[in-house]
Design an enzyme around this catalytic site. Structure first.
Site, mmCIF file in Angstrom:
data_model
loop_
_atom_site.group_PDB
_atom_site.id
_atom_site.type_symbol
_atom_site.label_atom_id
_atom_site.label_comp_id
_atom_site.label_asym_id
_atom_site.label_seq_id
_atom_site.Cartn_x
_atom_site.Cartn_y
_atom_site.Cartn_z
ATOM 1 N N GLU A 71 82.076 47.318 -32.016
ATOM 2 C CA GLU A 71 80.901 47.882 -31.342
ATOM 3 C C GLU A 71 80.746 47.307 -29.940
ATOM 4 O OE1 GLU A 71 76.977 47.826 -32.988
ATOM 5 O OE2 GLU A 71 77.679 48.442 -34.962
ATOM 6 N N SER A 107 95.861 44.040 -46.688
ATOM 7 C CA SER A 107 96.207 43.789 -48.083
ATOM 8 C C SER A 107 96.883 45.032 -48.648
ATOM 9 C CB SER A 107 94.955 43.468 -48.912
ATOM 10 O OG SER A 107 94.272 42.351 -48.405
ATOM 11 N N ASP A 122 82.027 50.197 -42.296
ATOM 12 C CA ASP A 122 81.133 49.661 -41.267
ATOM 13 C C ASP A 122 79.857 49.180 -41.950
ATOM 14 O OD1 ASP A 122 79.482 49.125 -39.152
ATOM 15 O OD2 ASP A 122 79.750 51.057 -38.155
ATOM 16 N N ASP A 163 75.427 46.372 -37.773
ATOM 17 C CA ASP A 163 75.057 47.009 -36.509
ATOM 18 C C ASP A 163 74.414 45.991 -35.580
ATOM 19 O OD1 ASP A 163 75.650 49.894 -36.858
ATOM 20 O OD2 ASP A 163 74.233 49.719 -38.516
#
Length: 754
Positions: free
Chosen positions: A158, A229, A301, A304
């Site tokens: 971000e 992974s 996600d 924020d």
């Protein structure tokens, strides 16, 4: 054969327990009660990893400065910002009905060993002696309140995207990250094209770096990348054993002692073995008597950044709605070695902790993260599936899985296989999560989506399921309505995995092991195809033309390719195509984006020159590093596995005793055999350190590896015994039956009440 046995009297022992240690350092714990088993797990983990666990706790709670001095106060303050500060009853409930009792027993076991060390100082680990410190007691809440031992995402992306957009416009983000599924970044309402100060990310890194002991300041963020992974399950129709086969190898930054610890817990109603982190009860990857389970990161996600306008006359007020809201201030005192405790002020908004407060600039920056919600202690929700009997049980248990966001692949003794994504996903109705947003109320989460709202599948017609952090949202998944995230790991590992597993070949366990250590590089194949279209007499073309695209340790072409790709081509493409100054803003270039740009038509006119210039420069560097004759080049000469103890830099005379390595390694972060390296010296710093392959139901045929060893004690035979095997991509048994365990036992510890 008589097994050496030590009997230890332990006060407040819930039930007597036996710890059988096999010849590879794996403890097999037996008790008549679950509380006794988890108590013994905590006691035994401390026996092998006390300093590592003590550091884990102090780092997570913000208590490092008390041991290490004033230079670590800033780290402690940052860590305290990200602690869970919510209601504990709700927290425990997310991890399952047994979580609080099991964790309480586990912490009591740790404390029992801490008390034993106090009574018998000879047991005190070397690191405490070097630092002149002592281990501390634990409370059960310490295990769950520490949130930052496994990163969630995507704060760093971000901030990078914001700063690129502020300087070059939002459209320039196409040189930063390839978004999947295809998506166009849209500025959220109220977003302002102004840079985010570096202090924001600094605070976050101070709190989240996996190995914080070495310095009071954050490290290069490149060291936190190149992780990933793999896991996959084969149905009986795709195996030679007639049973499902499950393979798992999670990848993280390499540490010494190892991040993972293998444990076997047995009590009436509980029989589970596998790997977890030593400071967390239970196991996260492994199997019980009927079900095998594994996980990888699903790059959701989960956080924020909120940007606030501060009141012009009172910097503790931030704009919210039509008015102003006061920050919540928390005063705490951080213990500091050699001086009085430091008073610090922690600031919180309605959205979360303030990472940077800038009265002069009239701005504040706060993190809203799932970490603030109950149930997001890293991997602790695995306690909820330890007794699962089938995929349905397992999927139900995943409703409490908070963080990190993960792909779970499971297989059972009846031959069923399944995949489920899990994690708490913020519902963002007014934006896509790709840019910071104003904290004035226009962009609020509308709840949380849990695992049942995320993709899953069982028993596919192909006969296999697998993940490698790639974009794996199904074609019919409504990603616009259910925005889980758009920033995924390079799909090269999964491309190799899916290519190998395509068709109807029946796989043996031996072939599965070979695939788990495969070093075929899909980006090399794609780039060599571009080179083949060109006519060039440079010797680099000839060296790569006949190459099989495997990054073998003994391969000269592999050495040339990796030098070229990572150090010349990827940065060279961005320098040539992106706006001037943009590449310097991206800490870790997107390799998948680089290949997409090269293979597309938009930049075809410049492609050949870029390939030629960068490959020629790489040839020159290879010659300097490896000599003039390419016949003597080998990737493993440069690329070497090495597990560095965090204290060896403070005591160089002990480096040979504390560090483990080096050893030549093949692969890269883009091969199934993931061995990510740093460009300054080619050292392998991340990737696989623990693995397992299971012939599901034939449990004593399971194999594993945990490099460099199970123990954190430099004087233990299990401190470095597994490193040579790991370096050769070999395994040891992960035994399950009582008879097999006893036959391989090298020591026994009996815990008795007293």
């Amino acid at each position: 054969m008589t097994i050496p046995t030590e009997t230890i009297t332990v006060p407040n022992l819930p039930a007597e327990a036996e710890i059988v240690i096999d010849r590879w350092g794996i403890p097999h714990i037996r008790s008549s009660t679950e509380a006794g088993a988890f108590f013994a797990q905590g006691f035994n983990a401390a026996r092998d990893r006390l300093w590592q666990m003590d550091t884990w706790r102090k780092r997570g709670l913000g208590l490092l400065a008390g041991d290490l001095g004033a230079a670590y106060v800033e780290r402690d303050q940052a860590a305290r910002l990200l602690l869970y500060r919510g209601e504990m009853a709700a927290e425990w409930a997310e991890y399952g009905p047994d979580a609080e009792a099991w964790t309480t027993a586990f912490a009591a076991g740790i404390n029992a060993y801490v008390d034993l060390v106090a009574r018998e100082p000879a047991r005190l680990p070397l690191e405490f002696k070097l630092l002149d410190t002592q281990p501390a007691h634990w409370s059960p809440e310490d295990v769950v309140r520490c949130r930052t031992h496994a990163r969630v995402r995507n704060l760093d992306a971000e901030i990078t995207r914001n700063n690129i957009a502020a300087r070059f416009g939002i459209e320039a983000d196409r040189f930063h990250k390839l978004l999947e599924p295809a998506w166009t970044v849209v500025a959220p309402e109220g977003w302002q094209a102004e840079p985010i100060p570096p202090e924001v990310m600094r605070t976050y890194l101070l709190a989240t770096e996996p190995n914080a002991i070495g310095s009071g300041t954050p490290s290069d963020p490149v060291a936190l990348d190149n992780q990933g992974s793999n896991n996959w399950a084969l149905a009986p129709s795709r195996t030679t054993t007639g049973r499902a086969i499950l393979a798992s190898d999670p990848h993280r930054v390499h540490e010494q002692p190892s991040l993972r610890y293998i444990t076997h817990l047995t009590a009436p109603g509980l029989n589970v073995i596998g790997a977890g982190e030593p400071a967390v009860p239970g196991v996260s990857l492994g199997h019980n008597d009927v079900l095998a389970f594994s996980l990888t990161i699903h790059p959701t996600d989960q956080e924020d950044l909120y940007v606030y306008e501060l009141h012009p006359e009172d910097a503790e007020l931030y704009r919210y709605g039509e008015g102003w809201e006061r920050m919540r201030l928390v005063e705490e005192h951080i213990p500091v070695r050699g001086e009085a405790p430091r008073a610090v002020t922690l600031r919180f908004t309605r959205h979360g902790p303030v990472l940077y407060h800038d009265p002069a600039g009239k701005r504040a920056y706060a993190l809203r993260s799932v970490w603030q919600l109950p149930g997001t202690a890293a991997y602790l929700a695995s306690l909820n599936y330890l007794k699962a009997r089938n995929f349905e049980d397992y999927a139900k248990a995943l409703e409490g899985w908070g963080a990190p966001s993960t792909n779970h692949v499971v297989a059972d003794v009846d031959g069923n296989i399944g995949w489920a994504a899990a994690g708490m996903v913020p519902i963002r109705p007014s934006w896509d999560g790709l840019l910071p947003v104003p904290g004035d109320g226009r962009h609020e989460w509308a709840g949380i989506m849990r695992s049942s709202g995320l993709p899953r599948a069982t028993n596919p017609a192909s006969g296999w399921l697998g993940t490698a952090n790639q974009m794996n949202l199904p074609a019919d998944y409504d990603h616009a309505a259910k925005k889980t995230g758009f920033e995924w790991t390079d799909g090269a590992r999964f491309a190799r995995l899916s290519g190998a597993l395509a068709g109807d070949h029946r796989w043996s366990v031996a072939e599965t092991l070979a695939l788990q250590s495969d070093v075929t590089c899909v980006p090399a194949r794609r780039l060599c195809a571009l080179l083949a279209r060109m006519d060039d007499a440079h010797p680099a073309w000839a060296l790569l033309a006949g190459w099989d695209h495997r990054l073998l340790a003994e391969s000269g072409p592999a050495a040339l390719f990796e030098i070229w790709f990572a150090k010349h081509l990827v940065p060279g493409v961005m320098l040539a195509l992106a706006p001037e100054g943009l590449p310097a803003m991206v800490a870790v270039p997107d390799t998948q984006l680089t290949l997409t740009l090269l293979e597309g038509e938009e930049h075809a006119a410049r492609r050949d020159a870029l390939l030629r210039e960068t490959l020629s420069a790489a040839w020159g560097e290879a010659t300097t590093l490896l000599g003039p004759d390419p016949a003597g080049w080998a990737w493993g000469t440069l690329h070497q596995g090495y597990f560095e103890h965090p204290l060896s830099r403070f005591a160089p005379e002990l480096a040979a005793r504390l560090d483990v390595g080096p050893a030549p390694k093949g692969g890269s972060n883009l091969t199934i055999n993931n061995n990510g390296w740093r460009t300054k010296d080619f050292r392998v710093i991340s990737g696989v350190s623990w693995r397992m392959v299971l012939d599901v139901g034939n449990w004593d045929a399971s194999v594993t590896i945990n490099s460099p060893g199970q123990s954190g004690d430099p004087d233990s035979p299990h401190y470095r015994d597994l490193f040579p095997l790991w370096a050769r991509d070999e395994y040891v048994p992960m035994l399950f039956s009582e008879a097999a365990v006893d036959a391989a036992a090298e020591a026994r510890i009996l815990l008795r009440a007293g």
